[in-house]
Design a protein around this motif. Structure first.
Motif, mmCIF file in Angstrom:
data_model
loop_
_atom_site.group_PDB
_atom_site.id
_atom_site.type_symbol
_atom_site.label_atom_id
_atom_site.label_comp_id
_atom_site.label_asym_id
_atom_site.label_seq_id
_atom_site.Cartn_x
_atom_site.Cartn_y
_atom_site.Cartn_z
ATOM 1 N N ASP A 20 0.835 -1.201 0.000
ATOM 2 C CA ASP A 20 0.000 0.000 0.000
ATOM 3 C C ASP A 20 0.874 1.257 0.000
ATOM 4 O OD1 ASP A 20 0.905 0.348 2.648
ATOM 5 O OD2 ASP A 20 -0.762 -0.833 3.428
ATOM 6 N N ASP A 21 0.228 2.417 0.056
ATOM 7 C CA ASP A 21 0.970 3.678 -0.078
ATOM 8 C C ASP A 21 1.753 4.053 1.181
ATOM 9 O OD1 ASP A 21 -1.118 4.305 1.572
ATOM 10 O OD2 ASP A 21 -2.110 5.670 0.174
ATOM 11 N N THR A 22 1.684 3.231 2.225
ATOM 12 C CA THR A 22 2.489 3.503 3.415
ATOM 13 C C THR A 22 3.912 2.975 3.264
ATOM 14 O OG1 THR A 22 1.826 1.440 4.516
ATOM 15 C CG2 THR A 22 0.428 3.393 4.875
ATOM 16 N N ILE A 23 4.141 2.129 2.257
ATOM 17 C CA ILE A 23 5.462 1.544 2.013
ATOM 18 C C ILE A 23 6.259 2.477 1.108
ATOM 19 C CG2 ILE A 23 6.703 -0.445 1.094
ATOM 20 C CD1 ILE A 23 4.217 -2.120 1.690
ATOM 21 N N THR A 24 7.392 2.920 1.590
ATOM 22 C CA THR A 24 8.223 3.850 0.828
ATOM 23 C C THR A 24 9.386 3.160 0.122
ATOM 24 O OG1 THR A 24 9.505 4.332 2.833
ATOM 25 C CG2 THR A 24 7.629 5.777 2.340
ATOM 26 N N ASP A 25 9.802 1.992 0.634
ATOM 27 C CA ASP A 25 10.905 1.268 0.002
ATOM 28 C C ASP A 25 10.465 0.625 -1.310
ATOM 29 O OD1 ASP A 25 12.570 1.922 2.125
ATOM 30 O OD2 ASP A 25 11.989 0.141 3.263
ATOM 31 N N LYS A 26 11.408 0.360 -2.171
ATOM 32 C CA LYS A 26 11.112 -0.240 -3.472
ATOM 33 C C LYS A 26 10.743 -1.714 -3.353
ATOM 34 C CE LYS A 26 13.956 2.902 -6.239
ATOM 35 N NZ LYS A 26 15.079 3.008 -7.213
ATOM 36 N N ASN B 98 7.617 -3.303 -4.574
ATOM 37 C CA ASN B 98 6.670 -2.201 -4.404
ATOM 38 C C ASN B 98 6.680 -1.373 -5.692
ATOM 39 O OD1 ASN B 98 5.035 -0.130 -3.511
ATOM 40 N ND2 ASN B 98 6.607 0.823 -2.238
ATOM 41 N N ARG B 99 5.695 -1.669 -6.524
ATOM 42 C CA ARG B 99 5.589 -0.995 -7.816
ATOM 43 C C ARG B 99 4.181 -0.459 -8.002
ATOM 44 N NH1 ARG B 99 8.432 -6.190 -10.704
ATOM 45 N NH2 ARG B 99 10.620 -5.614 -10.315
ATOM 46 N N GLU B 100 4.036 0.391 -8.980
ATOM 47 C CA GLU B 100 2.706 0.936 -9.255
ATOM 48 C C GLU B 100 1.727 -0.176 -9.595
ATOM 49 O OE1 GLU B 100 0.571 4.215 -12.228
ATOM 50 O OE2 GLU B 100 2.757 4.026 -12.166
#
Length: 242
Positions: A94-100, A221-223
């Protein structure tokens, strides 16, 4: 001739008074005994509860057990075996994950303790499985290190030096081989992946032998992966012991 007259009514009154006093004492003793019995039962219950609580607490701390961990203990006349599984994990991108990418490590271990008076070596047979319960990430016809979800398995006998698994392992529908850095592409796969089958761990009389297993799951973590869910359980399953 003098006659001695006995006053029976006076004697009866005395006897009745004594009986009444004896009954009062008996009743008082019975009441006191009942109170003591109730107190003893309450104390015993509290002591038992506290003992169980502290024993369980000590056991959990000793084994470092967490809420979702599984402990399997099997004993017989020759050996004591112990299996510990870290438990299942679940991750939603989800959008809380900032790492790749998200890296999730899960552990399991087995231990064999053979008694000193045993006439033969202790033996534990087990399977190592990676159960994928939910996988929203797509299947790749050609396995790639750039897959949305990859996993690596390794084992150790000292919990410091790890050896990667790099052989072909089976899934519910096929087999998969290791790719770069001994990772496996598990995109689109559901069910049990058999990491090790009928693995044997032995220990000599008086010896304790322990083995550690680990899975490293990497989720990108990708779009295209936002909102997707992955749930799995890396575990050791008991088969037999002797």
């Amino acid at each position: 001739m003098n006659k001695r007259v006995t006053d029976t009514s006076s004697k009866s009154k005395i006897d009745d008074a004594e009986d009444l006093e004896i009954k009062k004492v008996a009743h008082s003793n019975k009441y006191t005994s009942l109170i003591l019995l109730i107190i003893l039962i309450v104390l015993f219950t509290l002591t038992l509860f506290c003992s169980i609580f502290y024993i369980n607490n000590y056991y959990d701390k000793k084994l470092n057990i967490k809420d979702n961990e599984e402990v399997i203990e099997v004993n017989n006349q020759n050996i004591r075996t112990l299996i510990m599984n870290n438990g299942p994990f679940e991750k939603t991108i989800d959008d809380t994950i900032t790492d790749k990418e998200v890296n999730i490590e899960s552990y399991a271990n087995v231990e064999v303790n053979t008694k000193e008076d045993s006439k033969e070596d202790g033996r534990l047979v087990f399977d190592v499985k990676y159960a994928i319960e939910k996988n929203d990430f797509g299947y790749n016809a050609i396995s790639s290190i750039n897959s949305d979800v990859i996993v690596r398995f390794s084992y150790s006998f000292d919990n410091e030096n790890w050896e990667d698994v790099n052989y072909i392992i089976s899934t519910p529908t096929s087999t998969i081989g290791a790719i770069t850095s001994n990772f496996y592409d598990v995109g689109g796969i559901l069910g049990d992946i058999n990491v090790a089958t009928n693995y044997e761990l032995t220990s000599k009389p008086g010896e304790s032998k322990k083995m550690y297993w680990k899975s490293e799951t990497i989720i990108r973590n990708r779009e295209s992966t936002v909102g997707k869910v992955y749930k799995a359980n890396f575990k050791i399953e008991y088969k037999a012991s002797a």
